[in-house]
Write an enzyme that holds these catalytic residues in place. Structure first.
Site, PDB file in Angstrom:
ATOM      1  N   ARG A  24       0.825  -1.199   0.000  1.00  0.00           N
ATOM      2  CA  ARG A  24       0.000   0.000   0.000  1.00  0.00           C
ATOM      3  C   ARG A  24       0.861   1.250   0.000  1.00  0.00           C
ATOM      4  NH1 ARG A  24      -3.527  -1.071   5.063  1.00  0.00           N
ATOM      5  NH2 ARG A  24      -1.904  -2.581   5.560  1.00  0.00           N
ATOM      6  N   ASP A  59      -2.932   1.524  -4.283  1.00  0.00           N
ATOM      7  CA  ASP A  59      -3.598   2.365  -3.297  1.00  0.00           C
ATOM      8  C   ASP A  59      -5.049   1.896  -3.197  1.00  0.00           C
ATOM      9  OD1 ASP A  59      -4.729   4.253  -1.682  1.00  0.00           O
ATOM     10  OD2 ASP A  59      -3.843   5.972  -2.705  1.00  0.00           O
ATOM     11  N   HIS A  88      -2.343  -7.471  20.746  1.00  0.00           N
ATOM     12  CA  HIS A  88      -1.204  -8.138  20.128  1.00  0.00           C
ATOM     13  C   HIS A  88      -1.082  -9.533  20.721  1.00  0.00           C
ATOM     14  CE1 HIS A  88       0.304  -4.881  17.659  1.00  0.00           C
ATOM     15  NE2 HIS A  88       0.147  -4.048  18.677  1.00  0.00           N
ATOM     16  N   ASP A  89      -0.098 -10.271  20.231  1.00  0.00           N
ATOM     17  CA  ASP A  89       0.092 -11.665  20.634  1.00  0.00           C
ATOM     18  C   ASP A  89      -0.091 -11.865  22.137  1.00  0.00           C
ATOM     19  OD1 ASP A  89       1.770 -14.027  21.592  1.00  0.00           O
ATOM     20  OD2 ASP A  89       1.994 -14.300  19.429  1.00  0.00           O
ATOM     21  N   ASN A 143      -1.687 -10.237  24.340  1.00  0.00           N
ATOM     22  CA  ASN A 143      -3.063 -10.060  24.806  1.00  0.00           C
ATOM     23  C   ASN A 143      -3.919 -11.276  24.481  1.00  0.00           C
ATOM     24  OD1 ASN A 143      -2.318  -7.019  23.439  1.00  0.00           O
ATOM     25  ND2 ASN A 143      -2.686  -7.141  25.624  1.00  0.00           N
ATOM     26  N   TYR A 144      -3.725 -11.827  23.282  1.00  0.00           N
ATOM     27  CA  TYR A 144      -4.548 -12.965  22.873  1.00  0.00           C
ATOM     28  C   TYR A 144      -4.210 -14.206  23.694  1.00  0.00           C
ATOM     29  CZ  TYR A 144      -4.719  -9.690  18.994  1.00  0.00           C
ATOM     30  OH  TYR A 144      -4.828  -8.557  18.238  1.00  0.00           O
ATOM     31  N   ASP A 158       0.668 -15.098  17.093  1.00  0.00           N
ATOM     32  CA  ASP A 158       0.935 -14.616  15.739  1.00  0.00           C
ATOM     33  C   ASP A 158       1.230 -15.756  14.775  1.00  0.00           C
ATOM     34  OD1 ASP A 158       0.533 -11.939  16.124  1.00  0.00           O
ATOM     35  OD2 ASP A 158       2.639 -11.402  16.265  1.00  0.00           O
TER      36      ASP A 158
END
Length: 392
Positions: free
Chosen positions: A46, A72, A138-139, A141-142, A168
């Protein structure tokens, strides 16, 4: 009927095209796994998002075997190119927050309308629905919420962070790739694609399945550092050595435990294996013993035995390990030593595949989509596509 052997040089996922917008964590890992198995992978980079990958693309082995196009996605003409890509693809992977692809007009319903065979793989932290779906994380937290973090580490310290390997890459990227492969198999029977919802919290929880079975049977205690596999057992933990390095001990089976005791010149009668009342004292005693010699000395002492004692290697040491080199666990591809593709397929050996920079193949991919040079020039002039990193 004898099994069909693929032609020489054919990879397991040859002629499977995978497309994905550049993302963090699980998606590029899943894309790497599929590319390693032979898939043609096209990454959509992107504009103004050169830092969207967690490490520089030029140094990232996860980009091996891929090509890339700069689009884009906020521009209608850019989105139209992405739709054409998806129409030619077998698999689309995405790792945006739930609803983001739909707002771009690139959600499952949009793309299945132009390609009903598309397998649409989605990776998120908390899933596509549910009360946590829009919550960031993030990892760590999961795995914390899934119950996978609490059991790891010493009981008198906070839980140890297992890098970002559990959510992840294990519970996220690997499960995403697995779901995509299953959906491709089913598509072979039905002719239709489907959505693969790979939530890292789901995968992290799935990885704790055995622990829940042990909890249910009473073989696992809820507290950290009190169980067979969490470092409480003196025969299943790491010990510091005299040179401030570590060795890992994994002598679970009785025969292996006996080999450990033999190598340490300890009397088995004084070292019952499963008397938990003595584990703390045994850990202390073994810590003192292992601290008396260097890591290299212990590796030499236990070499060729069944004691399950190994050096704790740094990533650099693992990549240079001669015994791992004999197996080919690491490869030197494109000027970078990196882990070899895994798993290995007998009829589809791994082949060296270079890494891919940002928007490196835009012109080639546009031509493959049937866009003439004049139209491609118009898209570039409008900045709907780009062929090199651009700044916003």
């Amino acid at each position: 009927m004898p099994a069909t052997i693929p032609p020489a040089g054919e990879r397991a996922l040859d002629r499977v095209r995978v497309v994905f917008p550049a993302a963090l964590g699980p998606v590029p890992f899943a894309a790497m796994l599929l590319a390693d198995l032979g898939a043609e992978v096209v990454r959509i980079d992107r504009a103004g998002a050169a830092g969207v990958i967690d490490t520089a693309l030029a140094d990232d082995p996860r980009t091996r075997g891929q090509r890339s196009i700069g689009i884009d996605l906020k521009q209608p003409r850019g989105r139209a190119v992405a739709v054409r890509l998806a129409a030619s693809a077998d698999v689309l992977l995405e790792g945006m927050r739930p609803g983001a692809m739909e707002r771009l007009g690139l959600g499952p319903a949009d793309l299945h309308a132009v390609n009903p065979r598309l397998v649409y793989g989605r990776a998120t932290g908390w899933g596509q629905d549910g009360p946590l779906a829009q919550t960031v994380g993030h990892d760590i937290n999961y795995i914390a919420r899934a119950g996978a973090l609490h059991p790891i580490g010493d009981p008198d310290r906070p839980p140890a962070v297992p890098l970002n390997l559990v959510a992840d890459f294990g519970g996220g990227g690997a499960y995403l790739a697995l779901g995509v492969l299953a959906a491709l198999v089913q598509r072979g029977r039905t002719g239709r694609g489907q959505v693969v919802d790979s939530a890292m919290v789901d995968g992290a929880a799935s990885l704790t399945t055995m622990i829940h079975g042990m909890l249910g049977s009473g073989a696992w205690r809820p507290e950290r550092g009190a169980n067979l596999l969490d470092g409480a057992a003196p025969f299943y933990r790491a010990y510091r050595t005299a040179d401030d390095r570590y060795v890992a001990v994994g002598a679970i089976e009785p025969a292996f435990y006996r080999a450990l005791l033999d190598g340490l010149e300890l009397d088995p009668d004084d070292w019952p294996q499963h008397d938990r009342s003595r584990w703390a004292a045994q850990r202390t005693a073994l810590a003192e013993i292992f601290a008396s010699r260097t890591r290299a000395e212990w590796v030499k002492r236990f070499h060729g035995t069944d004691a399950c004692v190994t050096a704790v290697s740094t990533p650099d040491e693992a990549a240079a390990d001669p015994e791992l080199a004999a197996r080919g666990v690491f490869v030197d591809w494109d000027g970078l030593r990196q882990p070899a593709p895994a798993p290995r397929l007998s009829a589809s050996p791994a082949v060296a595949r270079p890494r891919c920079g940002q928007a490196a193949d835009t012109a080639e991919i546009l031509a493959e989509l049937g866009l003439g040079e004049d139209e491609a020039d118009e898209l570039r002039a409008a900045r709907a596509v780009f062929a090199a990193p651009v700044r916003p």
